[in-house]
Design a protein around this motif. Sequence first.
Motif, PDB file in Angstrom:
ATOM      1  N   GLY A 133     -26.720  39.437   2.351  1.00 40.39           N
ATOM      2  CA  GLY A 133     -28.043  39.755   1.823  1.00 40.39           C
ATOM      3  C   GLY A 133     -28.632  41.048   2.334  1.00 40.39           C
ATOM      4  O   GLY A 133     -29.852  41.175   2.434  1.00 40.39           O
ATOM      5  N   TRP A 134     -27.768  42.042   2.641  1.00 39.35           N
ATOM      6  CA  TRP A 134     -28.257  43.337   3.135  1.00 39.35           C
ATOM      7  C   TRP A 134     -28.191  44.359   2.008  1.00 39.35           C
ATOM      8  O   TRP A 134     -27.148  44.548   1.380  1.00 39.35           O
ATOM      9  N   LEU A 135     -29.278  45.071   1.785  1.00 43.04           N
ATOM     10  CA  LEU A 135     -29.354  46.011   0.662  1.00 43.04           C
ATOM     11  C   LEU A 135     -28.800  47.393   1.013  1.00 43.04           C
ATOM     12  O   LEU A 135     -27.911  47.907   0.332  1.00 43.04           O
ATOM     13  N   LYS A 136     -29.327  47.998   2.085  1.00 36.85           N
ATOM     14  CA  LYS A 136     -28.970  49.389   2.383  1.00 36.85           C
ATOM     15  C   LYS A 136     -27.490  49.582   2.713  1.00 36.85           C
ATOM     16  O   LYS A 136     -26.878  50.556   2.257  1.00 36.85           O
ATOM     17  N   PRO A 137     -26.855  48.700   3.500  1.00 39.14           N
ATOM     18  CA  PRO A 137     -25.406  48.858   3.703  1.00 39.14           C
ATOM     19  C   PRO A 137     -24.613  48.736   2.405  1.00 39.14           C
ATOM     20  O   PRO A 137     -23.604  49.433   2.226  1.00 39.14           O
ATOM     21  N   ALA A 138     -25.062  47.871   1.476  1.00 37.28           N
ATOM     22  CA  ALA A 138     -24.373  47.738   0.189  1.00 37.28           C
ATOM     23  C   ALA A 138     -24.462  49.039  -0.609  1.00 37.28           C
ATOM     24  O   ALA A 138     -23.477  49.491  -1.200  1.00 37.28           O
ATOM     25  N   LEU A 139     -25.640  49.668  -0.618  1.00 34.44           N
ATOM     26  CA  LEU A 139     -25.797  50.948  -1.320  1.00 34.44           C
ATOM     27  C   LEU A 139     -24.932  52.027  -0.679  1.00 34.44           C
ATOM     28  O   LEU A 139     -24.360  52.873  -1.384  1.00 34.44           O
ATOM     29  N   GLN A 165     -14.797  47.641  -2.633  1.00 27.77           N
ATOM     30  CA  GLN A 165     -15.396  46.560  -3.427  1.00 27.77           C
ATOM     31  C   GLN A 165     -15.492  45.276  -2.600  1.00 27.77           C
ATOM     32  O   GLN A 165     -16.481  44.537  -2.687  1.00 27.77           O
ATOM     33  N   ALA A 166     -14.471  45.020  -1.781  1.00 25.42           N
ATOM     34  CA  ALA A 166     -14.513  43.846  -0.902  1.00 25.42           C
ATOM     35  C   ALA A 166     -15.612  43.995   0.144  1.00 25.42           C
ATOM     36  O   ALA A 166     -16.311  43.026   0.470  1.00 25.42           O
ATOM     37  N   ILE A 167     -15.775  45.205   0.680  1.00 20.92           N
ATOM     38  CA  ILE A 167     -16.837  45.454   1.662  1.00 20.92           C
ATOM     39  C   ILE A 167     -18.207  45.195   1.033  1.00 20.92           C
ATOM     40  O   ILE A 167     -19.085  44.576   1.654  1.00 20.92           O
ATOM     41  N   VAL A 168     -18.404  45.648  -0.210  1.00 21.77           N
ATOM     42  CA  VAL A 168     -19.675  45.404  -0.909  1.00 21.77           C
ATOM     43  C   VAL A 168     -19.923  43.905  -1.051  1.00 21.77           C
ATOM     44  O   VAL A 168     -21.039  43.418  -0.827  1.00 21.77           O
ATOM     45  N   ASP A 169     -18.881  43.144  -1.395  1.00 22.29           N
ATOM     46  CA  ASP A 169     -19.048  41.699  -1.567  1.00 22.29           C
ATOM     47  C   ASP A 169     -19.399  41.013  -0.251  1.00 22.29           C
ATOM     48  O   ASP A 169     -20.228  40.097  -0.227  1.00 22.29           O
ATOM     49  N   VAL A 170     -18.767  41.442   0.840  1.00 23.61           N
ATOM     50  CA  VAL A 170     -19.074  40.839   2.144  1.00 23.61           C
ATOM     51  C   VAL A 170     -20.513  41.162   2.548  1.00 23.61           C
ATOM     52  O   VAL A 170     -21.256  40.294   3.032  1.00 23.61           O
ATOM     53  N   ILE A 171     -20.927  42.406   2.331  1.00 23.84           N
ATOM     54  CA  ILE A 171     -22.306  42.800   2.672  1.00 23.84           C
ATOM     55  C   ILE A 171     -23.308  42.031   1.828  1.00 23.84           C
ATOM     56  O   ILE A 171     -24.333  41.545   2.324  1.00 23.84           O
ATOM     57  N   SER A 172     -23.026  41.888   0.528  1.00 16.81           N
ATOM     58  CA  SER A 172     -23.955  41.168  -0.347  1.00 16.81           C
ATOM     59  C   SER A 172     -24.054  39.698   0.045  1.00 16.81           C
ATOM     60  O   SER A 172     -25.098  39.065  -0.149  1.00 16.81           O
ATOM     61  N   SER A 173     -22.966  39.129   0.592  1.00 17.92           N
ATOM     62  CA  SER A 173     -23.016  37.730   1.053  1.00 17.92           C
ATOM     63  C   SER A 173     -24.009  37.561   2.187  1.00 17.92           C
ATOM     64  O   SER A 173     -24.581  36.485   2.370  1.00 17.92           O
ATOM     65  N   THR A 200     -25.671  49.244   9.014  1.00 17.01           N
ATOM     66  CA  THR A 200     -24.469  50.046   8.759  1.00 17.01           C
ATOM     67  C   THR A 200     -24.751  51.128   7.713  1.00 17.01           C
ATOM     68  O   THR A 200     -25.319  50.850   6.659  1.00 17.01           O
ATOM     69  N   LYS A 201     -24.332  52.349   8.025  1.00 17.40           N
ATOM     70  CA  LYS A 201     -24.492  53.480   7.099  1.00 17.40           C
ATOM     71  C   LYS A 201     -23.117  53.941   6.618  1.00 17.40           C
ATOM     72  O   LYS A 201     -22.110  53.293   6.902  1.00 17.40           O
ATOM     73  N   ILE A 202     -23.085  55.071   5.914  1.00 13.81           N
ATOM     74  CA  ILE A 202     -21.820  55.515   5.313  1.00 13.81           C
ATOM     75  C   ILE A 202     -20.758  55.761   6.375  1.00 13.81           C
ATOM     76  O   ILE A 202     -19.587  55.393   6.185  1.00 13.81           O
ATOM     77  N   LYS A 203     -21.139  56.328   7.509  1.00 14.39           N
ATOM     78  CA  LYS A 203     -20.153  56.550   8.566  1.00 14.39           C
ATOM     79  C   LYS A 203     -19.544  55.236   9.020  1.00 14.39           C
ATOM     80  O   LYS A 203     -18.327  55.120   9.204  1.00 14.39           O
ATOM     81  N   GLY A 204     -20.393  54.206   9.190  1.00 16.19           N
ATOM     82  CA  GLY A 204     -19.893  52.899   9.607  1.00 16.19           C
ATOM     83  C   GLY A 204     -18.968  52.287   8.579  1.00 16.19           C
ATOM     84  O   GLY A 204     -17.923  51.709   8.929  1.00 16.19           O
TER      85      GLY A 204
END
Length: 480
Positions: free
Chosen positions: A257-263, A247-255, A164-168
């Motif tokens: 373990g994906w780095l680039k979508p979190a950034l 912030q919720a999206i970042v937490d779900v992505i970090s759960s 997932t990128k910024i558009k996604g």
Amino acid sequence: RRHVEYRIVDVLHMMGRHETGSIGKCVIMCHQPKKETLKKLLYDPLPMESHLDSFLHDHMISETVTKTIESMQDAVDYLTWSFLYRRLPKNPTYYGLRGTSNVHISEFLSEMVETIMGDLEESRCLKIDDEGEVSALNLGMIAAYYYIQYKTIDIIASSVTAKTKIKGVLEILSASWEFASLPLRFGEEKTVKMLARHQPYGIPDTAYDAHCKTMVLLQCHFSRKVIPADLRPDQHFILKESIKLVQAIVDVISSNGWLKPALAAMELSQMIVQGLWNKDHPLKQIPHFTDEIIKRCLAHKGEEPVESVFDILTLDDDVRNDLLRLPDDKMADVAVFCNNYPNVEVKFQVQDSDNVTSGDPVQIVVNLERDVDEEELTEEELAGLGTVAAPLFPQEKKEGWWILVGDTSSNTLHALKRVNLVQKQKVVLEFLAPEEAGDYNLTLFCMSDCYLGCDQEYAVPLSVAVGDNDEEDDSDDSQD
């Protein structure tokens, strides 16, 4: 795509707004068939009914996270303390109740709880065991912490991927159920679709709903596109809600373990606060900075190039005035932004870096310190440290920082923490070392949630030795 009638509550509110004298006159112009209905609603008292049944999913998540509800029976007991329970026998038809006896009410509540808990279990927010015990899962905890709807957290969890990128992320944000209540006014569809034509990501010509409108208004904010006055309150509502959703999206992505979508999600947070695209130059977030001023700054041939906010601060006054060419009042706005722009020093250390073995916990201690001169600042200025300078954001915001460590080559996020930095902050990141022994090139990121151009990256070399368990396994294999 239709005219929407005023709610009777809004009509009563407007009628009560007269402030001169003790007697006011209200004229209501309406469709003739609605006249008698309106008169009855205005002159006769209305019963107050509960709408808890329409919003009970999110309450159940919150009460389960706080352990107020730990079983299906607890959920039924919880409802008996609500206003809904008091109104059920008084107006059974309104709530779809088949009878007013205790048996009917008990069956109604049990069926409601089973349906709601089943929806939450399907959305992976709660877990229900065979004995009816209820426990919160990670998605439910995130939804309760940020006060977002269970449907939204389900959309986030089912939509994000490792690629997932910024558009996604922007599409997932726009699809949130928090924006489903945005008003769709008569005749605005054409205006919104015209605005969408000038934005990078369009919307379907055949469909138009609140989520399409959200997508367009967010892009107009990033492009700093002037929009009609009646759309501005909607845009402000979207921006205020978007921060906690990201912030919720970042937490779900970090759960996951994906780095680039979190950034990518963190960059989207910066875009929302400053009203810029991530491809725009960081100097553009400074108030009154036009493309012409930025070109002059980049073309400046002094001892140091002018490419960041810090470079603007270090310029001599006469050079700065020549580059910016702004009146005094606008120069004051520039000074406020530049002085608030964070200059954070990051120091880190890997604990016991020489004795890291596969599968063992790894600790990285990170120390953050804002570069400020306390002697030159007044008490009021010290108290205001961490307040974001964001002229295009509709409310005051405090700085937030994500401190994370990951492996860019494998797109793996090892650990993440969010902090609110004022002057000094100590953060401890802990994660398990990779199972395979070897040398790893990890990266420590210090990401702002509100400013572009102040993020920092540091290389974290990590040597992982073979653990004792691995050596025993190898010896057992050799004996076999």
